[in-house]
Motif scaffolding. Structure first.
Motif, PDB file in Angstrom:
ATOM      1  N   THR A 487     -19.222  28.460  -9.071  1.00 29.65           N
ATOM      2  CA  THR A 487     -17.890  28.867  -9.546  1.00 29.65           C
ATOM      3  C   THR A 487     -16.951  29.186  -8.392  1.00 29.65           C
ATOM      4  O   THR A 487     -15.945  29.857  -8.565  1.00 29.65           O
ATOM      5  CB  THR A 487     -18.005  30.098 -10.471  1.00 29.65           C
ATOM      6  N   GLY A 488     -17.295  28.700  -7.190  1.00 25.87           N
ATOM      7  CA  GLY A 488     -16.501  29.000  -6.005  1.00 25.87           C
ATOM      8  C   GLY A 488     -15.172  28.271  -6.000  1.00 25.87           C
ATOM      9  O   GLY A 488     -15.047  27.140  -6.494  1.00 25.87           O
ATOM     10  N   MET A 489     -14.163  28.907  -5.404  1.00 33.18           N
ATOM     11  CA  MET A 489     -12.832  28.307  -5.348  1.00 33.18           C
ATOM     12  C   MET A 489     -12.834  27.023  -4.528  1.00 33.18           C
ATOM     13  O   MET A 489     -12.067  26.093  -4.807  1.00 33.18           O
ATOM     14  CB  MET A 489     -11.842  29.303  -4.756  1.00 33.18           C
ATOM     15  N   GLY A 490     -13.670  26.962  -3.501  1.00 32.42           N
ATOM     16  CA  GLY A 490     -13.711  25.775  -2.656  1.00 32.42           C
ATOM     17  C   GLY A 490     -14.189  24.547  -3.381  1.00 32.42           C
ATOM     18  O   GLY A 490     -13.843  23.417  -3.007  1.00 32.42           O
ATOM     19  N   ARG A 491     -14.988  24.731  -4.440  1.00 36.37           N
ATOM     20  CA  ARG A 491     -15.510  23.614  -5.208  1.00 36.37           C
ATOM     21  C   ARG A 491     -14.630  23.293  -6.425  1.00 36.37           C
ATOM     22  O   ARG A 491     -14.312  22.139  -6.695  1.00 36.37           O
ATOM     23  CB  ARG A 491     -16.934  23.918  -5.689  1.00 36.37           C
ATOM     24  N   ILE A 492     -14.239  24.313  -7.162  1.00 43.15           N
ATOM     25  CA  ILE A 492     -13.518  24.099  -8.416  1.00 43.15           C
ATOM     26  C   ILE A 492     -12.087  23.625  -8.171  1.00 43.15           C
ATOM     27  O   ILE A 492     -11.578  22.754  -8.876  1.00 43.15           O
ATOM     28  CB  ILE A 492     -13.536  25.383  -9.269  1.00 43.15           C
ATOM     29  N   TYR A 493     -11.425  24.189  -7.161  1.00 43.31           N
ATOM     30  CA  TYR A 493     -10.061  23.773  -6.848  1.00 43.31           C
ATOM     31  C   TYR A 493     -10.078  22.433  -6.136  1.00 43.31           C
ATOM     32  O   TYR A 493     -10.973  22.147  -5.339  1.00 43.31           O
ATOM     33  CB  TYR A 493      -9.371  24.809  -5.973  1.00 43.31           C
ATOM     34  N   LYS A 494      -9.050  21.624  -6.419  1.00 46.07           N
ATOM     35  CA  LYS A 494      -8.910  20.313  -5.795  1.00 46.07           C
ATOM     36  C   LYS A 494      -7.522  20.187  -5.173  1.00 46.07           C
ATOM     37  O   LYS A 494      -6.582  20.905  -5.534  1.00 46.07           O
ATOM     38  CB  LYS A 494      -9.082  19.193  -6.833  1.00 46.07           C
ATOM     39  N   ALA A 495      -7.415  19.267  -4.219  1.00 47.58           N
ATOM     40  CA  ALA A 495      -6.129  18.940  -3.595  1.00 47.58           C
ATOM     41  C   ALA A 495      -5.856  17.457  -3.782  1.00 47.58           C
ATOM     42  O   ALA A 495      -6.764  16.625  -3.639  1.00 47.58           O
ATOM     43  CB  ALA A 495      -6.140  19.296  -2.111  1.00 47.58           C
ATOM     44  N   MET A 496      -4.622  17.137  -4.108  1.00 44.74           N
ATOM     45  CA  MET A 496      -4.208  15.741  -4.250  1.00 44.74           C
ATOM     46  C   MET A 496      -2.836  15.567  -3.614  1.00 44.74           C
ATOM     47  O   MET A 496      -1.996  16.463  -3.719  1.00 44.74           O
ATOM     48  CB  MET A 496      -4.158  15.341  -5.725  1.00 44.74           C
ATOM     49  N   ALA A 497      -2.623  14.455  -2.955  1.00 45.99           N
ATOM     50  CA  ALA A 497      -1.361  14.211  -2.258  1.00 45.99           C
ATOM     51  C   ALA A 497      -0.724  12.911  -2.736  1.00 45.99           C
ATOM     52  O   ALA A 497      -1.414  11.925  -3.004  1.00 45.99           O
ATOM     53  CB  ALA A 497      -1.590  14.147  -0.753  1.00 45.99           C
ATOM     54  N   ILE A 498       0.595  12.935  -2.849  1.00 46.32           N
ATOM     55  CA  ILE A 498       1.387  11.740  -3.144  1.00 46.32           C
ATOM     56  C   ILE A 498       2.213  11.437  -1.905  1.00 46.32           C
ATOM     57  O   ILE A 498       2.977  12.283  -1.432  1.00 46.32           O
ATOM     58  CB  ILE A 498       2.311  11.960  -4.352  1.00 46.32           C
ATOM     59  N   LEU A 499       2.066  10.225  -1.366  1.00 46.61           N
ATOM     60  CA  LEU A 499       2.751   9.831  -0.134  1.00 46.61           C
ATOM     61  C   LEU A 499       3.524   8.535  -0.345  1.00 46.61           C
ATOM     62  O   LEU A 499       3.277   7.806  -1.307  1.00 46.61           O
ATOM     63  CB  LEU A 499       1.728   9.621   0.999  1.00 46.61           C
ATOM     64  N   PRO A 500       4.445   8.215   0.561  1.00 48.06           N
ATOM     65  CA  PRO A 500       5.139   6.928   0.478  1.00 48.06           C
ATOM     66  C   PRO A 500       4.161   5.776   0.684  1.00 48.06           C
ATOM     67  O   PRO A 500       3.236   5.865   1.500  1.00 48.06           O
ATOM     68  CB  PRO A 500       6.156   6.996   1.624  1.00 48.06           C
ATOM     69  N   TYR A 501       4.367   4.719  -0.060  1.00 46.42           N
ATOM     70  CA  TYR A 501       3.562   3.509   0.101  1.00 46.42           C
ATOM     71  C   TYR A 501       4.025   2.744   1.328  1.00 46.42           C
ATOM     72  O   TYR A 501       5.223   2.563   1.551  1.00 46.42           O
ATOM     73  CB  TYR A 501       3.673   2.626  -1.136  1.00 46.42           C
ATOM     74  N   ILE A 502       3.079   2.310   2.125  1.00 49.00           N
ATOM     75  CA  ILE A 502       3.392   1.556   3.346  1.00 49.00           C
ATOM     76  C   ILE A 502       3.313   0.063   3.048  1.00 49.00           C
ATOM     77  O   ILE A 502       2.279  -0.440   2.591  1.00 49.00           O
ATOM     78  CB  ILE A 502       2.421   1.924   4.481  1.00 49.00           C
ATOM     79  N   GLU A 503       4.400  -0.639   3.263  1.00 45.75           N
ATOM     80  CA  GLU A 503       4.432  -2.084   3.018  1.00 45.75           C
ATOM     81  C   GLU A 503       3.352  -2.775   3.846  1.00 45.75           C
ATOM     82  O   GLU A 503       3.116  -2.442   4.997  1.00 45.75           O
ATOM     83  CB  GLU A 503       5.804  -2.662   3.369  1.00 45.75           C
ATOM     84  N   GLY A 504       2.727  -3.762   3.228  1.00 44.70           N
ATOM     85  CA  GLY A 504       1.675  -4.497   3.916  1.00 44.70           C
ATOM     86  C   GLY A 504       0.295  -4.002   3.567  1.00 44.70           C
ATOM     87  O   GLY A 504      -0.711  -4.576   3.997  1.00 44.70           O
ATOM     88  N   GLY A 505       0.223  -2.921   2.797  1.00 44.14           N
ATOM     89  CA  GLY A 505      -1.066  -2.444   2.328  1.00 44.14           C
ATOM     90  C   GLY A 505      -1.838  -1.588   3.311  1.00 44.14           C
ATOM     91  O   GLY A 505      -2.982  -1.232   3.050  1.00 44.14           O
ATOM     92  N   LYS A 506      -1.247  -1.234   4.438  1.00 45.82           N
ATOM     93  CA  LYS A 506      -1.952  -0.399   5.401  1.00 45.82           C
ATOM     94  C   LYS A 506      -2.012   1.035   4.895  1.00 45.82           C
ATOM     95  O   LYS A 506      -1.005   1.637   4.541  1.00 45.82           O
ATOM     96  CB  LYS A 506      -1.249  -0.446   6.752  1.00 45.82           C
ATOM     97  N   VAL A 507      -3.209   1.595   4.850  1.00 39.88           N
ATOM     98  CA  VAL A 507      -3.407   2.944   4.332  1.00 39.88           C
ATOM     99  C   VAL A 507      -3.418   3.947   5.482  1.00 39.88           C
ATOM    100  O   VAL A 507      -4.142   3.769   6.459  1.00 39.88           O
ATOM    101  CB  VAL A 507      -4.721   3.046   3.532  1.00 39.88           C
ATOM    102  N   ARG A 508      -2.607   4.979   5.357  1.00 36.75           N
ATOM    103  CA  ARG A 508      -2.626   6.072   6.337  1.00 36.75           C
ATOM    104  C   ARG A 508      -3.084   7.335   5.619  1.00 36.75           C
ATOM    105  O   ARG A 508      -2.358   7.917   4.838  1.00 36.75           O
ATOM    106  CB  ARG A 508      -1.224   6.295   6.928  1.00 36.75           C
ATOM    107  N   ARG A 509      -4.295   7.721   5.869  1.00 38.03           N
ATOM    108  CA  ARG A 509      -4.799   8.931   5.223  1.00 38.03           C
ATOM    109  C   ARG A 509      -4.147  10.160   5.853  1.00 38.03           C
ATOM    110  O   ARG A 509      -4.095  10.280   7.071  1.00 38.03           O
ATOM    111  CB  ARG A 509      -6.317   9.026   5.364  1.00 38.03           C
ATOM    112  N   PRO A 510      -3.650  11.077   5.029  1.00 36.23           N
ATOM    113  CA  PRO A 510      -3.007  12.275   5.579  1.00 36.23           C
ATOM    114  C   PRO A 510      -4.031  13.285   6.075  1.00 36.23           C
ATOM    115  O   PRO A 510      -5.222  13.229   5.720  1.00 36.23           O
ATOM    116  CB  PRO A 510      -2.228  12.829   4.388  1.00 36.23           C
TER     117      PRO A 510
END
Length: 519
Positions: A487-510
């Motif tokens: 029941t720890g906060m580190g496990r139950i809580y999640k983080a999600m990010a919305i970023l600009p899409y990079i043309e050409g399909g190159k993924v930049r992980r934040p």
């Protein structure tokens, strides 16, 4: 999760109902036969349901949390504070300043990665007491070039009482100047920059040249949900056709064909007990005043919402399957996506407006709002909340009071209500809303904070602390945020990010999601 004491049982990849814990949420009836309700809002809800029939869980949540007649966040009660150890729940920013500092650093790294260009617009939805934004802005003020690029700050808050608390913390005053979209006060952390409070995100202007950074911490869990149960051998009249923004929807079978159908679970008052209670408000385990019942006839939402995603459709043949859907959550996250990446073409049927069904109105080309065009996608949204990473929430509707879970149908307006967030539904709606965005996560909060450097920051604070009690609190706080126990906060809580899409399909992980600082 509003409370770190939430006890959830995970079975077969699906969230089970939270264990109910007795709490001091009392209900009383008089010995004269006249029913006495726990709150004025409970009486008002019952009178409305008696007149119009059972209501959706979403309508019940909306009234309990934001009603002018005593909603949990909108009631004006002197001396009452929902947050903190003396309130009903404690959030991550309240536990440790490090949380907000790392969120501020995350925004800074994104600003660097996106070329340090554009006028920055910072926004938080559901900002609570303002603790998170205070720590974020204090951190940003240390990075002078970034601070100078901030042109506007927006707080989306419906509660007048909370707006005043936030203004006191962020501006040093509770006196706000009324504007055409809300209220305003100067930011004490960034000279020359104003903070604007709006009651709804729709009042926050969309700017083509702006770089919006949006924060949503423990926001989506409090948005209203609709609950549906897949009823086997259900008879749905063929006349049950509804009109939605994307066209009419009719049952797939005739009036005499038995088939599995989604039925909405609706809220109705419980009858008065045969033996009325005459005890005081200290009753340790009071009975709830409302309960869930299966709607016998279709509702517009039961015919519409379960058809939004193939994830729901895969459960159509599973008897008694239960799903929770929050159309307001889908609308909000779609708004985030449009601000960052621009709107989909007008012909798209997956715009944010499609998240809200109607039985009486179909938009035409002349009434649809003009799509928001953004020449270059920019900005980011960071969502921090609790819920399963890859399953549909079911049976997660809960009440929280005094740091323990209780029935959500007791003492309306005095109990916080929440439900698990469906992160995959948020991601799906995000990608449908804009061609100019991509989604990263969800990842566990322990991973996000760990890769952001929570341990290293805590060690620096510990080195500067001279008092042993302060050191003990610092050590306990940061470890609580990353606890990966059941029941720890580190496990139950999640983080999600919305970023600009990079043309050409190159993924930049934040940063915080497996990427490094770039720029």
């Amino acid at each position: 999760m509003r409370a770190n004491s939430l006890n959830l049982v995970r079975t077969a990849g699906r969230s089970a109902r939270p264990r109910r814990i007795p709490t001091k949420c009392a209900i009383r009836w008089s010995s004269t036969g006249e029913r006495q309700w726990s709150t004025p809002l409970a009486k008002q809800l019952t009178e409305a349901i008696t007149t119009t029939g059972p209501i959706s869980v979403a309508a019940y949540m909306r009234q309990c949390l934001t009603s002018d007649s005593g909603g949990y966040y909108t009631r004006q009660t002197t001396g009452h504070d929902q947050f903190g150890t003396k309130g009903d729940f404690i959030t991550s920013p309240e536990i440790s300043q490090i949380f907000g500092e790392l969120v501020g650093i995350w925004l800074y790294t994104e600003w660097i990665a996106q070329g340090k260009s554009g006028k920055v617009q910072i926004m938080e939805v559901g900002p609570g007491r303002g603790t998170l934004m205070s720590d974020v802005l204090r951190t940003i003020s240390s990075f002078k070039p970034f601070a100078k690029s901030v042109g506007s700050i927006y707080m989306v808050e419906a509660s007048e009482q909370l707006r005043k608390q936030q203004a006191q913390l962020l501006s040093g005053t509770a006196e706000l100047t009324e504007t055409d979209i809300g209220w305003s006060a100067p930011c004490k952390y960034i000279p020359g920059c104003n903070i604007t409070w709006c009651e709804d995100i729709r009042f926050v202007p969309k700017e083509e040249s702006a770089t919006p950074f949006i924060l949503a911490h423990e926001f989506f869990d409090a948005l209203p949900i609709h609950v549906f149960q897949n009823v086997p051998s259900s008879k749905i009249p063929s006349s049950s056709t509804i009109v939605t923004p994307t066209g009419p929807i009719a049952p797939k079978t005739g009036p005499h064909t038995l088939k599995n159908h989604w039925h909405e679970l609706v809220v109705a008052p419980l009858p008065e007990p045969d033996t009325p209670s005459t005890s005081s408000t200290s009753t340790p385990n009071p009975p709830p005043e409302f309960h869930l019942t299966v709607s016998k006839t279709p509702t517009p939402h039961s015919l519409y919402l379960p058809q939004l995603s193939s994830r729901y459709k895969k459960l159509e043949k599973i008897d008694d399957a239960i799903i929770e859907i929050s159309p307001e959550s889908l609308s909000y996250v779609s708004d985030f996506a449009v601000r960052i990446g621009g709107d989909n073409p007008p012909s798209s049927t997956s715009s944010p407006s499609a998240a809200r069904p109607t039985t009486t109105y179909t938009p035409t080309a002349s009434t649809k709002p003009e799509p928001f065009k953004k020449p270059q996608p920019s900005g980011a949204a960071l969502i921090l909340d609790y819920g399963p990473a890859d399953t549909i929430p079911a049976n997660t509707f809960r009440g929280i009071r005094s740091h323990t879970t209780c029935s959500p149908f007791t003492s309306p307006g005095l109990v916080d209500l929440s439900a698990d967030v469906d992160f995959l539904a948020l991601a799906e709606s995000t990608l449908n809303a804009s061609p100019g965005v991509e989604v990263h996560g969800p990842v566990e909060q322990a991973f996000f904070l760990g890769t952001m450097g929570i341990k290293e920051r805590a060690e620096r604070l510990l080195q500067g602390a001279k008092d042993e009690e302060v050191k003990r609190r610092l050590e306990t706080a940061w470890k609580r945020l990353v606890d990966r126990g059941p029941t720890g906060m580190g496990r139950i809580y999640k983080a999600m990010a919305i970023l600009p899409y990079i043309e050409g399909g190159k993924v930049r992980r934040p940063v915080g999601f497996g990427g490094d600082v770039v720029g």
